[in-house]
Design a protein around this motif. Structure first.
Motif, PDB file in Angstrom:
ATOM      1  N   TRP B 622      13.168 -29.086  -9.048  1.00 52.68           N
ATOM      2  CA  TRP B 622      12.444 -27.872  -9.410  1.00 52.68           C
ATOM      3  C   TRP B 622      13.434 -26.764  -9.762  1.00 52.68           C
ATOM      4  CZ3 TRP B 622      12.206 -30.003  -4.433  1.00 52.68           C
ATOM      5  CH2 TRP B 622      13.073 -29.396  -3.514  1.00 52.68           C
ATOM      6  N   ASP B 623      12.916 -25.601 -10.055  1.00 50.15           N
ATOM      7  CA  ASP B 623      13.779 -24.485 -10.447  1.00 50.15           C
ATOM      8  C   ASP B 623      13.540 -23.318  -9.500  1.00 50.15           C
ATOM      9  OD1 ASP B 623      15.588 -22.969 -11.832  1.00 50.15           O
ATOM     10  OD2 ASP B 623      14.581 -23.139 -13.771  1.00 50.15           O
ATOM     11  N   HIS B 624      14.540 -22.464  -9.350  1.00 47.41           N
ATOM     12  CA  HIS B 624      14.393 -21.243  -8.576  1.00 47.41           C
ATOM     13  C   HIS B 624      14.984 -20.077  -9.356  1.00 47.41           C
ATOM     14  CE1 HIS B 624      13.297 -23.636  -5.090  1.00 47.41           C
ATOM     15  NE2 HIS B 624      14.410 -24.310  -5.182  1.00 47.41           N
ATOM     16  N   PRO B 625      14.185 -19.103  -9.734  1.00 48.68           N
ATOM     17  CA  PRO B 625      14.733 -17.878 -10.316  1.00 48.68           C
ATOM     18  C   PRO B 625      15.145 -16.941  -9.182  1.00 48.68           C
ATOM     19  CG  PRO B 625      12.330 -17.913 -10.546  1.00 48.68           C
ATOM     20  CD  PRO B 625      12.711 -19.129  -9.751  1.00 48.68           C
ATOM     21  N   VAL B 626      16.434 -16.866  -8.938  1.00 51.67           N
ATOM     22  CA  VAL B 626      16.931 -16.147  -7.762  1.00 51.67           C
ATOM     23  C   VAL B 626      17.239 -14.696  -8.122  1.00 51.67           C
ATOM     24  CG1 VAL B 626      18.807 -16.009  -6.091  1.00 51.67           C
ATOM     25  CG2 VAL B 626      17.847 -18.238  -6.713  1.00 51.67           C
ATOM     26  N   HIS B 680      16.475 -13.481  -2.893  1.00 51.66           N
ATOM     27  CA  HIS B 680      15.351 -14.403  -2.691  1.00 51.66           C
ATOM     28  C   HIS B 680      14.986 -15.093  -3.984  1.00 51.66           C
ATOM     29  CE1 HIS B 680      12.484 -11.643  -4.723  1.00 51.66           C
ATOM     30  NE2 HIS B 680      13.235 -10.696  -4.217  1.00 51.66           N
ATOM     31  N   CYS B 681      14.219 -16.156  -3.839  1.00 55.59           N
ATOM     32  CA  CYS B 681      13.640 -16.789  -5.018  1.00 55.59           C
ATOM     33  C   CYS B 681      12.498 -15.909  -5.503  1.00 55.59           C
ATOM     34  CB  CYS B 681      13.118 -18.178  -4.681  1.00 55.59           C
ATOM     35  SG  CYS B 681      12.407 -19.005  -6.113  1.00 55.59           S
ATOM     36  N   HIS B 682      12.388 -15.748  -6.826  1.00 56.74           N
ATOM     37  CA  HIS B 682      11.310 -14.927  -7.357  1.00 56.74           C
ATOM     38  C   HIS B 682      10.115 -15.762  -7.815  1.00 56.74           C
ATOM     39  CE1 HIS B 682       9.799 -10.981  -8.250  1.00 56.74           C
ATOM     40  NE2 HIS B 682      10.978 -10.440  -8.103  1.00 56.74           N
ATOM     41  N   ASN B 683      10.164 -17.099  -7.597  1.00 57.42           N
ATOM     42  CA  ASN B 683       8.890 -17.802  -7.523  1.00 57.42           C
ATOM     43  C   ASN B 683       8.314 -17.264  -6.223  1.00 57.42           C
ATOM     44  OD1 ASN B 683       6.779 -19.522  -6.815  1.00 57.42           O
ATOM     45  ND2 ASN B 683       7.743 -21.308  -7.760  1.00 57.42           N
ATOM     46  N   THR B 684       7.388 -16.316  -6.330  1.00 59.82           N
ATOM     47  CA  THR B 684       7.027 -15.523  -5.148  1.00 59.82           C
ATOM     48  C   THR B 684       6.371 -16.363  -4.067  1.00 59.82           C
ATOM     49  OG1 THR B 684       5.067 -14.852  -6.379  1.00 59.82           O
ATOM     50  CG2 THR B 684       6.902 -13.299  -6.298  1.00 59.82           C
ATOM     51  N   LEU B 685       5.857 -17.546  -4.435  1.00 67.02           N
ATOM     52  CA  LEU B 685       5.352 -18.449  -3.400  1.00 67.02           C
ATOM     53  C   LEU B 685       6.503 -19.027  -2.593  1.00 67.02           C
ATOM     54  CD1 LEU B 685       2.337 -19.185  -2.874  1.00 67.02           C
ATOM     55  CD2 LEU B 685       2.746 -18.103  -5.066  1.00 67.02           C
ATOM     56  N   HIS B 686       7.599 -19.340  -3.249  1.00 68.23           N
ATOM     57  CA  HIS B 686       8.789 -19.775  -2.513  1.00 68.23           C
ATOM     58  C   HIS B 686       9.306 -18.625  -1.655  1.00 68.23           C
ATOM     59  CE1 HIS B 686       9.886 -23.065  -5.729  1.00 68.23           C
ATOM     60  NE2 HIS B 686       8.652 -23.164  -5.278  1.00 68.23           N
ATOM     61  N   GLU B 687       9.374 -17.459  -2.259  1.00 67.17           N
ATOM     62  CA  GLU B 687       9.865 -16.274  -1.545  1.00 67.17           C
ATOM     63  C   GLU B 687       9.075 -16.045  -0.255  1.00 67.17           C
ATOM     64  OE1 GLU B 687       9.513 -12.790  -3.955  1.00 67.17           O
ATOM     65  OE2 GLU B 687       9.587 -11.427  -2.263  1.00 67.17           O
ATOM     66  N   ALA B 690       9.745 -19.675   2.814  1.00 66.35           N
ATOM     67  CA  ALA B 690      10.175 -18.361   3.175  1.00 66.35           C
ATOM     68  C   ALA B 690      11.625 -18.230   2.685  1.00 66.35           C
ATOM     69  CB  ALA B 690      10.091 -18.206   4.691  1.00 66.35           C
ATOM     70  N   MET B 691      11.764 -18.291   1.335  1.00 64.33           N
ATOM     71  CA  MET B 691      13.073 -18.362   0.695  1.00 64.33           C
ATOM     72  C   MET B 691      13.574 -16.961   0.385  1.00 64.33           C
ATOM     73  SD  MET B 691      13.912 -20.679  -2.658  1.00 64.33           S
ATOM     74  CE  MET B 691      14.333 -22.306  -2.081  1.00 64.33           C
ATOM     75  N   LEU B 692      13.992 -16.281   1.434  1.00 64.62           N
ATOM     76  CA  LEU B 692      14.425 -14.896   1.304  1.00 64.62           C
ATOM     77  C   LEU B 692      15.430 -14.615   2.402  1.00 64.62           C
ATOM     78  CD1 LEU B 692      12.264 -11.732   0.765  1.00 64.62           C
ATOM     79  CD2 LEU B 692      13.557 -11.911   2.887  1.00 64.62           C
TER      80      LEU B 692
HETATM   81 CU   LIG Z   1      12.127 -20.965  -5.796  1.00 63.15          CU
END
Ligand SMILES: [Cu+2]
Lengths: 173, 729
Positions: B622-626, B680-687, B690-692
């Motif tokens: 997958w991808d993460h826009p950080v 944080h990841c800006h896929n806000t669901l990831h964020e 709890a990717m922050l």
């Molecule tokens: Cu992400």
């Protein structure tokens, strides 16, 4: 990948009388191997018609293919990221004989890895040797479409052979 | 996600049932019978264990009737066709004199007490609390408040949907596709779609279109944000939370103005955000303000010089809610706007020829900030229920939420009238999980001039953009002089999603136009109608050199850090306010991937130093826009090589798409202000799950307290507690 079964006791959610007897928990993902992209040189030919003149393109496109293997619980199918460099492709004006340069280097696409794929991208081109913006803006910049027919090694993601055809963009409204 | 329009009746019924059952849980959550934390604890919300919900709750599990993940029923369109309504320009926020603010803004948070509404959680009748929700005391005081006193007051609220009777598009109706701004603007995605109820849509000032903040360098703004959401936390229409924290993405301001995820405020309170709008480096570069390139429009065609590095000039920002673990819900609910920053270089006037002004497409009537040919576009996918009310899936914590209806400036697939000349479009990906890739429907060339907040060193001619990750901004110039009057050309999305993890395939332009994609957000989403020649000649330019990168080479690299973004994260803390659990996390410098805890410090760069950060996608396809707050970074390498950085990523950035299996190496200098910031990841669901992480600058600038105490907001006031920290931060 490791799967660990956690000894989670039965939990009743009275609202729905749903009982969980256990659950799968992923303990994490192993460090991935880095997949170096493989690069293929694909012969390109074809003509873009239009004003002020038709432009015949030839040369070699450099196409890098990076294998993407998912090591997560999602088990995403293997994919490739293809990155295109058309700097080895140039055009010749049909009436002027002038050289044209193709731009769009770095255009990339994400595709599921299959043994044969057709990938079509568009690219800008202009008369001269550099794709720079003049104060005239975009008036002299035109577009072409290039269609790559690519074969892949489905284990490595490497391009095993391919050809590419340039054509005039025609996308009716 | 959503079902195909060809899904069988049984499948649709199954999905309807699932939606209804989930609504019951949503209600139970809202009524306080259970908490999201409970769901995690019970294992219903984690990375595994959801399969028991088959046929009852989770329409995303494999269905008995189909082999593909199922989804919600498609959003009903009530017979509405695409491209039948004009696209509204953003609604420009009024800029008032600072003296108009009552009470006057204060350096430290205003602790004047008020009687609290007992509907607020944790409040008993008679309780009082401060009128301003900003954490009290010197640490959260506005840094450099006397050096950069605010000049402009912009009062805003967040509140439930209502009709807009004060719409200011900033341009005449002829440049707004004929929209008469005096006609009340309803909270609808289309004139023939239902009004959004006040619990379904929460926006700035409660209205559509989305809001545009206008600012210029050296002219500080107080953005006084009043929380006018319902006092009762249950009044949320099924998703969203009534506490707010507003991030100015990606302002170079003190952390007290950054919208820290844990510095949220309650209904009935306001929060004064102070945006001094200064050039990074003002403490050490061009301190005497002698370089005209480091400047601001002076209102009469000249330049007011300001301190700092002119190569740090920024242009296109946005602002949005950053509430801890609720960012996706609140942003999706409408809490987002854009911020155009004007400077001597990018002044929003295409005629002034002073040797500094880049003369980008904009207009000529005003000294700065002409919006005539400078158009904000906010792209977002939305979904709604059978009643046409905005719908969100709070249970999708894993991959991300992608919806089935494409909106631009929060209306459904509109048209926009243009003149035969150059336009600048400031394109924001305002979705919560969806990526976009944009082409014109005839493949015509465009010029990318900016990426994120920053003009590129050189413009790049393209026919299709790169992927636009969540929160990324691309500024694109399109020259419509190549068309004749009466022609149309559209913006097309080439990126197909099957779910929120990442785009499942990049389509060719012809495939995207063919209508064959299973993803309803693929294809044309904005139609340009070429309606006339410009009344004035187009004198705008796109110079071959825009803004070169700041030269950091002479600044030694104080530290290199590595952050790994992936799933399978764990939580080491259990604070009921500051920590959260979820599948996603970030591993710092070789440590385990950890779930977010805004009370935990993961990095503390020293004030004034430069560092190199490696952002690594840890083992995922997958991808993460950080997103890294506060400082602009320069990408040094992609996947280990500088040659992998495309031309459009060679400027400064604030969101870094890691790409599947990819990594990015960036460099940043930390300076001018201090406090606690985020990554944080800006896929806000990831964020949110709890990717922050929190990082802070606490050894210089103003806070001077290491480590900084963590704010714990309550309606009665903000208390502080000692933070935790990783080793060797
Ligand atoms: Cu992400």
């Amino acid at each position: 990948m490791k799967i660990r079964r956690l000894p989670v006791g039965a939990v009743a959610l009275s609202l729905f009388a749903v009982v969980l007897s256990g659950l799968l928990w992923w303990a994490g993902t192993p460090a991935r191997a880095a997949f170096a992209p493989t690069v293929a040189l694909i012969p390109v030919s074809g003509t873009v018609t239009g004003q002020p003149e038709s432009v015949k393109f030839s040369g070699q496109a450099q196409v890098s293919s990076e294998l993407v293997l998912d090591t997560s619980k999602f088990n995403l199918p293997p994919a490739v990221i293809l990155t295109f460099d058309l700097s080895g492709v140039s055009g010749t004006g049909s009436s002027s004989g002038a050289k044209y340069v193709a731009g769009g280097n770095g255009t990339n696409v994400y595709r599921r890895l299959v043994s044969a794929d057709t990938v079509e991208i568009t690219f800008p081109f202009t008369r001269g040797t550099t794709m720079s913006v003049s104060s005239a803006g975009l008036a002299s910049v035109r577009s072409g479409v290039v269609t790559f027919a690519l074969s892949f090694d489905t284990n490595t993601g490497a391009i095993t052979k391919g050809t590419a055809t340039v054509a005039t963009p025609y996308f009716p409204n | 996600m959503f079902l195909s329009s060809k899904a069988s009746k049984l499948r649709v019924k199954e999905a309807e049932n699932a939606r209804r059952n989930r609504q019951e849980i949503v209600k139970a959550l809202a009524d306080g019978q259970i908490t999201r934390r409970d769901l995690f604890k019970w294992g219903l919300f984690t990375t595994g264990g959801l399969l028991l919900w088959k046929h009852g709750l989770n329409p995303f599990v494999r269905s008995a009737y189909a082999s593909v993940p199922t989804g919600f029923p498609r959003s009903p369109l009530f017979g509405v066709q695409a491209f039948t309504q004009p696209m509204p320009r953003f609604d420009v926020l009024p800029r008032n004199a600072i003296a108009t603010l009552t009470p006057a803004p204060t350096a430290q948070a205003n602790q004047t007490q008020q009687v609290l509404n007992p509907a607020l959680e944790g409040v008993t009748p008679g309780d009082t609390g401060p009128i301003e929700g900003r954490p009290p005391g010197p640490i959260w005081a506005h840094q450099e408040f006397t050096r950069f006193p605010p000049v402009i007051a912009v009062p805003v609220s967040t509140e439930g949907a209502k009709v807009n009777t004060v719409y200011d598009p900033g341009v005449p109706s002829s440049l707004n596709s004929g929209i008469n701004p005096a006609t009340p603007f309803p909270p609808r995605f289309h004139p023939n779609l239902p009004d959004q109820g006040p619990l379904a849509l929460w926006t700035f000032n409660g209205t559509l279109p989305p809001k545009l903040l206008v600012g210029r360098y050296g002219e500080g703004i107080i953005f006084r944000h009043s929380n006018k959401l319902p006092f009762d936390i249950r009044q949320n229409g099924g998703f969203g939370i009534h506490t707010l924290s507003t991030h100015e993405h990606n302002g170079h301001h003190g952390a007290e103005n950054d919208g820290f995820t844990g510095a949220f405020f309650y209904p009935g309170q306001f929060y004064d955000y102070h945006y001094p709008i200064v050039l990074a480096g003002w403490r050490s570069v061009n301190t005497g303000a002698t370089d005209a390139r480091a400047g601001s429009p002076n209102g009469s065609g000249g330049i007011t010089k300001v301190a700092g590095d002119w190569k740090e000039t920024m242009s296109t920002h946005w602002f949005h809610d950053h509430m801890f673990s609720f960012t996706a819900q609140n942003v999706y609910k409408g809490d987002a706007g854009m911020f155009n920053i004007y400077s001597a270089l990018d002044r929003g006037n295409e005629a002034i020829n002073d040797g500094v002004n880049l003369r980008l497409p904009s207009g000529t009537a005003k000294d700065f900030g002409n919006l005539d040919y400078d158009v904000n576009l906010m792209l977002a996918d939305k979904a709604w229920d059978a009643n046409g009310q905005l719908h969100f899936d709070i249970f999708d914590t894993e991959s991300g939420f992608v919806a089935d209806v494409m909106t631009v400036n929060l209306v459904y697939r509109p048209f926009f009238e243009v003149e035969r000349r150059k336009y600048r479009f400031r394109i924001l990906n305002g979705a919560v999980s969806r990526f976009f890739k944009i082409s014109l429907s005839d493949a015509s060339p465009m010029i990318q001039i900016a990426n994120d907040g920053n003009l590129l060193p050189s413009p790049v001619v393209i026919t299709q953009t790169d992927e636009l990750g969540i929160a990324e901004r691309y500024d694109i110039v399109i020259d419509f002089s190549r068309y004749s009057i009466g022609q149309t050309v559209s913006m097309v999305n080439l990126l197909q999603h099957e779910d929120g993890k990442l785009p499942s395939s990049t389509l060719s332009l012809s495939q995207a136009l063919s209508g064959s994609s299973s993803d309803p957000c693929v294809g044309k989403f904005l139609e340009f109608r070429v309606v006339r020649d410009p009344a004035q000649p187009d004198v705008s330019q796109v110079p071959a050199t825009l803004i070169p990168n700041p030269d950091l080479s002479a600044i030694p690299v104080a530290r290199t850090r590595t952050f790994k973004f992936g799933d399978g994260a764990s939580q080491t803390t259990n604070d009921p306010v500051t920590s959260f659990r979820g599948p996603w996390g970030i591993g710092t410098d070789g440590g385990d991937k950890l779930d977010a805890d805004f009370g935990r410090i993961s990095a503390a760069p020293r004030f004034g130093t430069r560092e190199i950060w490696n952002l690594v996608n840890d083992g995922g396809g997958w991808d993460h826009p950080v997103h890294i707050h506060f400082e602009e970074g320069q990408i040094l390498k992609r996947n280990g090589s500088a040659s992998n950085v495309p031309a459009w990523e060679q400027g400064r950035k604030d969101v870094y798409r890691l790409r599947p299996d990819g990594s990015v190496q960036i460099t940043m200098q930390f300076r001018d202000f201090g406090g606690m910031f985020m990554e944080h990841c800006h896929n806000t669901l990831h964020e949110d799950n709890a990717m922050l992480l929190r990082w802070e600058i606490d050894d210089g600038g103003s806070p001077f307290l290491r480590p900084l105490p963590t704010p714990i907001p309550t309606p009665q006031g903000v208390r502080f507690q000692a933070p935790t920290q990783l080793n060797n931060i």
